[in-house]
Design a protein around this motif. Structure first.
Motif, PDB file in Angstrom:
ATOM      1  N   SER A  26       0.916  -1.159   0.033  1.00 11.84           N
ATOM      2  CA  SER A  26      -0.110   0.100  -0.060  1.00 11.84           C
ATOM      3  C   SER A  26       0.727   1.079   0.037  1.00 11.84           C
ATOM      4  N   CYS A  27       0.188   2.358  -0.313  1.00 14.18           N
ATOM      5  CA  CYS A  27       0.696   3.804  -0.170  1.00 14.18           C
ATOM      6  C   CYS A  27      -0.200   4.727   0.063  1.00 14.18           C
ATOM      7  N   ALA A  28       0.406   5.889   0.579  1.00 18.68           N
ATOM      8  CA  ALA A  28      -0.534   7.014   1.031  1.00 18.68           C
ATOM      9  C   ALA A  28       0.155   8.314   0.638  1.00 18.68           C
ATOM     10  N   PRO A  29      -0.702   9.326   0.038  1.00 18.24           N
ATOM     11  CA  PRO A  29      -0.091  10.529  -0.186  1.00 18.24           C
ATOM     12  C   PRO A  29      -0.394  11.003   1.452  1.00 18.24           C
ATOM     13  N   ILE A  30       0.677  11.760   2.175  1.00 19.18           N
ATOM     14  CA  ILE A  30       0.671  12.253   3.529  1.00 19.18           C
ATOM     15  C   ILE A  30       0.894  13.726   3.506  1.00 19.18           C
ATOM     16  N   VAL A  31       0.460  14.263   4.675  1.00 18.53           N
ATOM     17  CA  VAL A  31       0.902  15.508   5.124  1.00 18.53           C
ATOM     18  C   VAL A  31       1.432  15.039   6.558  1.00 18.53           C
ATOM     19  N   THR A  47      -7.971  -1.814  -4.055  1.00 20.02           N
ATOM     20  CA  THR A  47      -8.815  -0.889  -3.239  1.00 20.02           C
ATOM     21  C   THR A  47      -8.422   0.490  -3.082  1.00 20.02           C
ATOM     22  N   VAL A  48      -9.051   1.423  -2.752  1.00 17.99           N
ATOM     23  CA  VAL A  48      -8.627   2.804  -2.000  1.00 17.99           C
ATOM     24  C   VAL A  48      -9.618   2.864  -0.842  1.00 17.99           C
ATOM     25  N   GLU A  49      -8.670   2.873   0.125  1.00 19.45           N
ATOM     26  CA  GLU A  49      -9.433   3.143   1.569  1.00 19.45           C
ATOM     27  C   GLU A  49      -9.430   4.552   1.918  1.00 19.45           C
ATOM     28  N   PRO A  91     -13.822   2.787   5.142  1.00 19.12           N
ATOM     29  CA  PRO A  91     -14.424   2.306   3.912  1.00 19.12           C
ATOM     30  C   PRO A  91     -13.730   2.522   2.812  1.00 19.12           C
ATOM     31  N   SER A  92     -14.114   1.583   1.599  1.00 22.15           N
ATOM     32  CA  SER A  92     -13.131   1.673   0.339  1.00 22.15           C
ATOM     33  C   SER A  92     -13.962   1.731  -0.694  1.00 22.15           C
ATOM     34  N   ILE A  93     -13.421   1.818  -1.897  1.00 14.73           N
ATOM     35  CA  ILE A  93     -13.996   1.807  -3.119  1.00 14.73           C
ATOM     36  C   ILE A  93     -13.039   0.804  -3.820  1.00 14.73           C
ATOM     37  N   LYS A  94     -13.443   0.130  -5.059  1.00 17.95           N
ATOM     38  CA  LYS A  94     -12.508  -0.618  -5.833  1.00 17.95           C
ATOM     39  C   LYS A  94     -11.480   0.669  -6.564  1.00 17.95           C
ATOM     40  N   SER A  95     -10.340   0.113  -6.721  1.00 21.56           N
ATOM     41  CA  SER A  95      -9.149   1.144  -7.270  1.00 21.56           C
ATOM     42  C   SER A  95      -9.762   1.131  -8.926  1.00 21.56           C
TER      43      SER A  95
END
Length: 120
Positions: A26-31, A47-49, A91-95
């Motif tokens: 996984s990876c995430a754009p962070i601040v 998925t996109v969580e 919750p998530s959506i399909k990528s």
């Protein structure tokens, strides 16, 4: 890959991306807030969580109204319907939904909105 394009957009604005350390890639754009990463979305292979469960304990998103505004923005994407009951969950959506340009654009705008709300 649409998630890669979102991450590229994030990096072009001088922001960081955090790679996951668990077995599921996984990876995430962070601040960063006081040195701790904060993110509004995490990308997995399928998925996109949306980590509302994490955000509920992190200022400024410990404010229910801000999490609700983020949820409403994400829900403005075609085919996305995260119920209000999920504001403390993950919750998530399909990528694959990011292939739709309208969904992609909404997620990018929601991330930019998110970053603007975090104190610098």
């Amino acid at each position: 890959m649409p998630s890669r394009r979102i991450l590229d957009h994030w990096r072009k604005q001088g922001r960081e991306v955090q790679d996951g350390t668990s077995a599921g890639a996984s990876c995430a754009p962070i601040v960063k807030v006081r040195g701790k990463p904060l993110y509004a979305v995490r990308f997995y292979s399928t998925t996109v969580e949306f980590p509302f469960g994490l955000l509920k304990n992190r200022p400024p998103f410990d404010d229910l109204a801000l999490r609700e505004e983020l949820r409403e923005q994400v829900n403005s994407a075609p085919g996305v319907a995260i119920p209000i009951a999920k504001l403390e969950l993950y919750p998530s959506i399909k990528s694959t939904q990011l292939i739709n340009v309208a969904v992609f654009d909404v997620i990018v705008a929601a991330l930019d909105w998110f970053a603007a709300r975090v104190p610098g």
